[in-house]
Design a protein around this motif. Structure first.
Motif, PDB file in Angstrom:
ATOM      1  N   PHE A 130       4.196   4.218 -18.035  1.00 22.89           N
ATOM      2  CA  PHE A 130       3.541   5.296 -17.302  1.00 22.89           C
ATOM      3  C   PHE A 130       4.414   6.550 -17.316  1.00 22.89           C
ATOM      4  O   PHE A 130       5.648   6.443 -17.257  1.00 22.89           O
ATOM      5  N   ASP A 131       3.779   7.721 -17.373  1.00 18.65           N
ATOM      6  CA  ASP A 131       4.572   8.941 -17.267  1.00 18.65           C
ATOM      7  C   ASP A 131       4.995   9.144 -15.808  1.00 18.65           C
ATOM      8  O   ASP A 131       4.509   8.462 -14.899  1.00 18.65           O
ATOM      9  N   VAL A 132       5.914  10.064 -15.586  1.00 18.77           N
ATOM     10  CA  VAL A 132       6.500  10.234 -14.265  1.00 18.77           C
ATOM     11  C   VAL A 132       5.456  10.690 -13.249  1.00 18.77           C
ATOM     12  O   VAL A 132       5.505  10.308 -12.075  1.00 18.77           O
ATOM     13  N   GLU A 133       4.493  11.482 -13.678  1.00 20.60           N
ATOM     14  CA  GLU A 133       3.440  11.942 -12.757  1.00 20.60           C
ATOM     15  C   GLU A 133       2.636  10.752 -12.221  1.00 20.60           C
ATOM     16  O   GLU A 133       2.353  10.660 -11.019  1.00 20.60           O
ATOM     17  N   ARG A 134       2.271   9.827 -13.100  1.00 20.22           N
ATOM     18  CA  ARG A 134       1.514   8.658 -12.649  1.00 20.22           C
ATOM     19  C   ARG A 134       2.366   7.763 -11.766  1.00 20.22           C
ATOM     20  O   ARG A 134       1.891   7.229 -10.758  1.00 20.22           O
ATOM     21  N   ILE A 135       3.626   7.591 -12.135  1.00 23.48           N
ATOM     22  CA  ILE A 135       4.523   6.768 -11.317  1.00 23.48           C
ATOM     23  C   ILE A 135       4.669   7.370  -9.927  1.00 23.48           C
ATOM     24  O   ILE A 135       4.717   6.648  -8.924  1.00 23.48           O
ATOM     25  N   ALA A 136       4.712   8.698  -9.853  1.00 23.33           N
ATOM     26  CA  ALA A 136       4.780   9.352  -8.546  1.00 23.33           C
ATOM     27  C   ALA A 136       3.566   8.995  -7.704  1.00 23.33           C
ATOM     28  O   ALA A 136       3.686   8.659  -6.520  1.00 23.33           O
ATOM     29  N   ARG A 158       0.826  -1.204   0.000  1.00 27.22           N
ATOM     30  CA  ARG A 158       0.000   0.000   0.000  1.00 27.22           C
ATOM     31  C   ARG A 158       0.863   1.257   0.000  1.00 27.22           C
ATOM     32  O   ARG A 158       0.603   2.211   0.726  1.00 27.22           O
ATOM     33  N   LEU A 159       1.890   1.259  -0.822  1.00 30.31           N
ATOM     34  CA  LEU A 159       2.816   2.382  -0.835  1.00 30.31           C
ATOM     35  C   LEU A 159       2.163   3.673  -1.337  1.00 30.31           C
ATOM     36  O   LEU A 159       2.652   4.766  -1.057  1.00 30.31           O
ATOM     37  N   ASP A 160       1.066   3.555  -2.088  1.00 33.79           N
ATOM     38  CA  ASP A 160       0.411   4.750  -2.611  1.00 33.79           C
ATOM     39  C   ASP A 160      -0.497   5.420  -1.582  1.00 33.79           C
ATOM     40  O   ASP A 160      -1.078   6.466  -1.854  1.00 33.79           O
ATOM     41  N   LEU A 162      10.314   3.906   4.373  1.00 33.63           N
ATOM     42  CA  LEU A 162       9.172   4.089   3.481  1.00 33.63           C
ATOM     43  C   LEU A 162       9.588   4.809   2.206  1.00 33.63           C
ATOM     44  O   LEU A 162       9.175   4.426   1.092  1.00 33.63           O
ATOM     45  N   THR A 163      10.442   5.811   2.341  1.00 36.34           N
ATOM     46  CA  THR A 163      10.916   6.522   1.156  1.00 36.34           C
ATOM     47  C   THR A 163      11.702   5.601   0.239  1.00 36.34           C
ATOM     48  O   THR A 163      11.531   5.621  -0.987  1.00 36.34           O
ATOM     49  N   ALA A 170       3.694  12.570  -3.627  1.00 37.19           N
ATOM     50  CA  ALA A 170       2.592  13.491  -3.920  1.00 37.19           C
ATOM     51  C   ALA A 170       2.620  14.001  -5.353  1.00 37.19           C
ATOM     52  O   ALA A 170       1.585  14.102  -6.011  1.00 37.19           O
ATOM     53  N   THR A 171       3.802  14.320  -5.843  1.00 38.22           N
ATOM     54  CA  THR A 171       3.938  14.891  -7.182  1.00 38.22           C
ATOM     55  C   THR A 171       5.183  14.337  -7.851  1.00 38.22           C
ATOM     56  O   THR A 171       6.052  13.743  -7.213  1.00 38.22           O
ATOM     57  N   ALA A 172       5.279  14.596  -9.156  1.00 35.83           N
ATOM     58  CA  ALA A 172       6.473  14.183  -9.888  1.00 35.83           C
ATOM     59  C   ALA A 172       7.709  14.892  -9.357  1.00 35.83           C
ATOM     60  O   ALA A 172       8.803  14.321  -9.326  1.00 35.83           O
TER      61      ALA A 172
END
Length: 320
Positions: free
Chosen positions: A277-283, A223-225, A260-261, A289-291
């Motif tokens: 996936f683009d970097v924003e989605r991977i983030a 559940r890292l997201d 966790l990081t 929180a963001t790319a």
């Protein structure tokens, strides 16, 4: 590519360190999608019984010549006193000079040093031997505050279990995070611990029984997201926040935030390697929180931006 591995054993053979190398590289895990390794245990006395530090015996299957021309030569722990076999030292030098890699586990670093391979390089060994290694080989840059160090073709690791981390790091570097994770899952160990973690020199063994945090770690890793905090994790572990933080440091070797990081960066690496996936989605998928936040932590831990990492490790189209 990492496909041919030779482990050189010499009396007294350190069984745990040899076992680490056998466990990572010597078992057939092709049914899990792990590439098959040509794994050789080599000795100057192949076929003969070798004594070990544990009271059992080992018989090597290959002569020392079987360690020439391979992708990786590994030296498990053993004697730090020398003199060391000149043929072994020659094989180590030859491997490093011809494009291969050399790896030491625990006190095996002394043989790499005797071969001159640690001169001017960052390296490590078990904390008990670090001062001696530095004194006997002043040109080696010995670092006590790490689990493993990669410097050019030379990879050195600290005591015992740190050898697992070094081996999985090497697999991840050469074959990708998916392969390393599959091996780690079969071994029931964390797929990634940063080499920059301290050895546990100053961490006392808990005086009370420790039930372990493995269930919590596995739950978080799935559940890292999601958002996680020390209060929420302590509650899940059924501990006070203070006890949880202390147990976490003792068992994992770092703080919950740093762990966790690192797991989120590991997740991002996996997605960069295996998706488009683009970097924003991977983030988002990794829990950043963001790319921009992902780029900050990725650059700090890996040393290059996510897009550069993708270019180096995959053939996926690159999305900014």
């Amino acid at each position: 590519m990492l496909s041919t591995i030779a482990v050189i054993v010499q009396e007294p053979v350190a069984m745990f360190e040899l076992g680490v190398l056998c466990e990572v590289f010597g078992l057939d895990r092709t049914d899990d999608g792990v590439p098959a390794f040509d794994f050789r245990v080599c000795s100057a006395r192949p076929g003969e019984v070798l004594r070990t530090t544990s009271g059992v015996s080992v018989v090597a299957s290959h002569p020392l010549e079987g360690a020439r021309g391979v992708d990786l030569v590994a030296i498990p722990g053993g004697s730090v006193d020398g003199p060391f076999d000149p043929v072994v030292l020659d094989i180590l030098r030859e491997t490093a000079e011809s494009g291969g890699r050399v790896l030491s586990v625990c006190s095996g670093a002394f043989q790499l040093a005797a071969a001159g391979l640690l001169d001017g390089r960052d390296c490590t060994t078990h904390w008990r031997y670090a001062a001696r290694l530095a004194a006997e080989h002043p040109r080696a840059c010995v670092d006590l505050d790490v689990l493993y160090v990669e410097d050019g073709p030379v990879l050195t690791s600290a005591g015992t279990a740190a050898g697992i981390d070094a081996c999985l790091h090497l697999v991840r570097t050469e074959l990708g995070s998916e392969v390393a994770t599959r091996i780690a899952r079969r071994m029931v160990v964390p797929p990634h611990r940063s080499g920059g973690q301290r050895q546990f020199v100053e961490t006392p063994v808990p005086s009370e029984p420790c039930e372990g945090l493995q269930d919590v770690l596995e739950w978080v890793a799935e559940r890292l997201d999601e958002e996680h905090s020390i209060p929420s994790l302590a509650k899940r572990a059924a501990m006070s926040e203070r006890t949880f933080a202390r147990r976490f440091a003792a068992e994992v070797g770092t703080t919950p935030h740093k762990w966790l990081t690192s797991q989120r960066v590991l997740r991002a690496r996996h997605l960069l390697e295996t998706t488009d996936f683009d970097v924003e989605r991977i983030a988002r998928e990794s829990g950043f929180a963001t790319a921009a936040v992902l780029r900050h932590h990725f650059q700090r831990q890996i040393g290059i931006p996510p897009v550069s990492y993708r270019r180096a490790f995959t053939k996926q189209p690159v999305s900014a």
